[in-house]
Design an enzyme around this catalytic site. Structure first.
Site, PDB file in Angstrom:
ATOM      1  N   ASN A   2     -26.377  -5.941  43.509  1.00 54.38           N
ATOM      2  CA  ASN A   2     -26.929  -5.117  44.587  1.00 54.38           C
ATOM      3  C   ASN A   2     -27.809  -3.984  44.060  1.00 54.38           C
ATOM      4  OD1 ASN A   2     -26.045  -2.391  46.375  1.00 54.38           O
ATOM      5  ND2 ASN A   2     -26.904  -4.111  47.501  1.00 54.38           N
ATOM      6  N   LYS A  52     -10.463   8.957  46.772  1.00 52.55           N
ATOM      7  CA  LYS A  52     -10.445   7.532  46.402  1.00 52.55           C
ATOM      8  C   LYS A  52      -9.092   6.973  46.767  1.00 52.55           C
ATOM      9  CE  LYS A  52     -13.564   4.930  44.327  1.00 52.55           C
ATOM     10  NZ  LYS A  52     -15.007   5.130  44.461  1.00 52.55           N
TER      11      LYS A  52
END
Ligand code: NAD
Length: 428
Positions: free
Chosen positions: A222, A107
């Site tokens: 989404n 990340k």
């Protein structure tokens, strides 16, 4: 006593420690997997539009690459912290492992607020981020993706910078690229569809006929939109969705007894992406308070908005009809609520399994980019279904055999796969 602020990395380490204990992992393997394998901290100087210079702080954590190149997003956020990035990198390792894709976990982040930056300034941050670690990332080392406040355009600037530095074309360096510029078809649907593939399998196992089921969904972004769509295609009735209202600064639940139609609702969202209340009422929706989704008489609950939504304070409101919770969002259920859900015998499909369709499709994007050959939409969906179904079955089989809560079983599978890869490589 002052309450200690929430620290995601401490929580991730506690979860890992519990799984390591259950698996009886040796000390060296624990030491290797409870922190990032590598971390990069760097400064990114950018020439601003007014001619001044500003220095931004960037990170990349590579938690583990024992199973393949690290994979995970890059976040732009004014309150980004290294501990959040560390935690998210570790969770990515477990997510890629639980659906058995040959990638590790990583990340990245930059402390900045894109709302106050021009496109040119954001481009400067993207290119500067890549310049700092251009030889430590790439298709065979570490593959970034979009995350909070980053999108396809940022990925293309980053790709372009890497290609300039390294001299060549490396579309497999980064995912989340627009279709036509190395992106994969199906990425938009992937997470929501993935959620529903796992729900379909859970219902099969529990002997529930999906056509007779009712679902309540939190969120209408989404993930939720595409989960609702596929649920309806399977014959289920979506009773409600909820969403944040930008103008009122609160959330609402939109419920219709005859069922929610996502296309209809997508047609009446305002410029802030909130569902228009007046228009929804005109087509038969009741507009209820934001937390009403959790108490609906439904067989299935899908929290698909944000973290920390099913808590000790509201878990008792879950209707007795609910048989399955599918965590579309990351971290929607607190450990306190988990205990209650487990006690009530509700079947939990945990986040890093349930919403792994997104990273699985990103893996497909990387494969296609590396081959420089792109698949049809149907091929993407059928491979996604295969991966999600296999991931679900492995976890549920272990849960059944050892009488484990699904979240614990998912952790045990993911951690043991990464531990085994580290052993086979001779690292520990
Ligand atoms: P999104 O921004 O598209 O949608 C979020 C939705 O939640 C919006 O409809 C918003 O109105 C709603 N919402 C926000 N606050 C709310 C509240 N207090 N009550 C009710 N609704 C609220 O985001 P998304 O991409 O759909 O992601 C949702 C969750 O799924 C996040 O936790 C994200 O980390 C996780 N996730 C997303 C993906 C992906 O591919 N999109 C992959 C894995 C995990």
């Amino acid at each position: 006593m002052e309450k200690k602020p929430f620290n995601a990395f401490e929580m991730a380490q506690q979860q890992f420690d519990a799984a390591a204990e259950k698996l009886g992992l040796d000390q060296a393997t624990r030491d290797l997997l409870r922190s990032s394998l590598r971390e990069y901290h760097f400064l990114i100087p950018v020439r601003m539009d007014d001619g001044s210079y500003k220095v931004f702080r960037g990170f990349r954590c590579q938690h583990s690459d024992a199973r393949g190149p690290c994979k995970g997003g890059i976040r732009f956020h004014p309150n980004e912290t290294i501990d959040t990035v560390r935690a998210l990198a570790m969770w990515m390792t477990w997510k890629t492992a639980v659906v058995d894709i040959p990638l590790g976990g990583g990340k990245g982040g930059v402390i900045c607020d894109p709302h106050n930056l021009s496109d040119r300034e954001q481009e400067g941050i993207c290119r500067g981020w890549v310049r700092q670690i251009a030889y430590n990332i790439g298709p065979v080392q570490d593959v970034p993706a979009p995350d909070i406040m980053t999108h396809g355009q940022h990925m293309l600037w980053m790709l372009d910078e890497l290609e300039r530095i390294r001299g060549g074309k490396f579309p497999g360096f980064i995912t989340g690229k627009p279709v036509g510029m190395g992106g994969s078809l199906g990425r938009t649907e992937a997470t929501g569809f993935g959620v529903m593939y796992t729900v379909r399998e859970a219902m099969k196992e529990l002997g529930i006929d999906i056509k007779k089921t009712v679902g309540a969904f939190q969120g209408f972004g989404n993930v939720s939109q595409y989960a609702v769509k596929l649920f309806r295609e399977y014959g289920g009735k979506a009773l409600c969705v909820s969403c944040w209202d930008q103008i009122d600064q609160t959330s609402y639940t939109f419920r219709r007894e005859s069922g929610v139609d996502p296309d209809e609702l997508m047609g009446i969202t305002d410029k802030f992406n909130s569902i228009d209340k007046a228009k929804a009422r005109q087509v038969g929706y009741e507009v209820l308070p934001g937390d009403a989704w959790i108490e609906q008489e439904a067989d299935l609950l899908v929290p698909a908005a944000l973290e920390n939504q099913i808590t000790g304070a509201n878990v008792a409101k879950i209707h007795k009809r609910v048989r399955i919770i599918a965590e579309g969002a990351n971290g929607p259920t607190t450990p306190e609520a988990d205990v209650e859900i487990h006690k009530r015998g509700i079947f939990m499909i945990p986040d890093f399994l349930c919403n792994a369709g997104g990273v699985t499709c990103s893996y497909f994007e990387q494969v296609q980019s590396n081959m420089n050959f792109y698949w049809h939409l149907n091929e993407v969906f059928s491979r996604l279904d295969e991966k999600m179904t296999a991931g679900f079955k492995a976890v549920s089989e272990l849960a059944r055999k050892k009488n484990l809560y699904m979240r614990d079983a998912a952790y045990m599978i993911a951690v043991s796969r990464v531990a085994e890869a580290s052993h086979l490589r001779g690292w520990v």
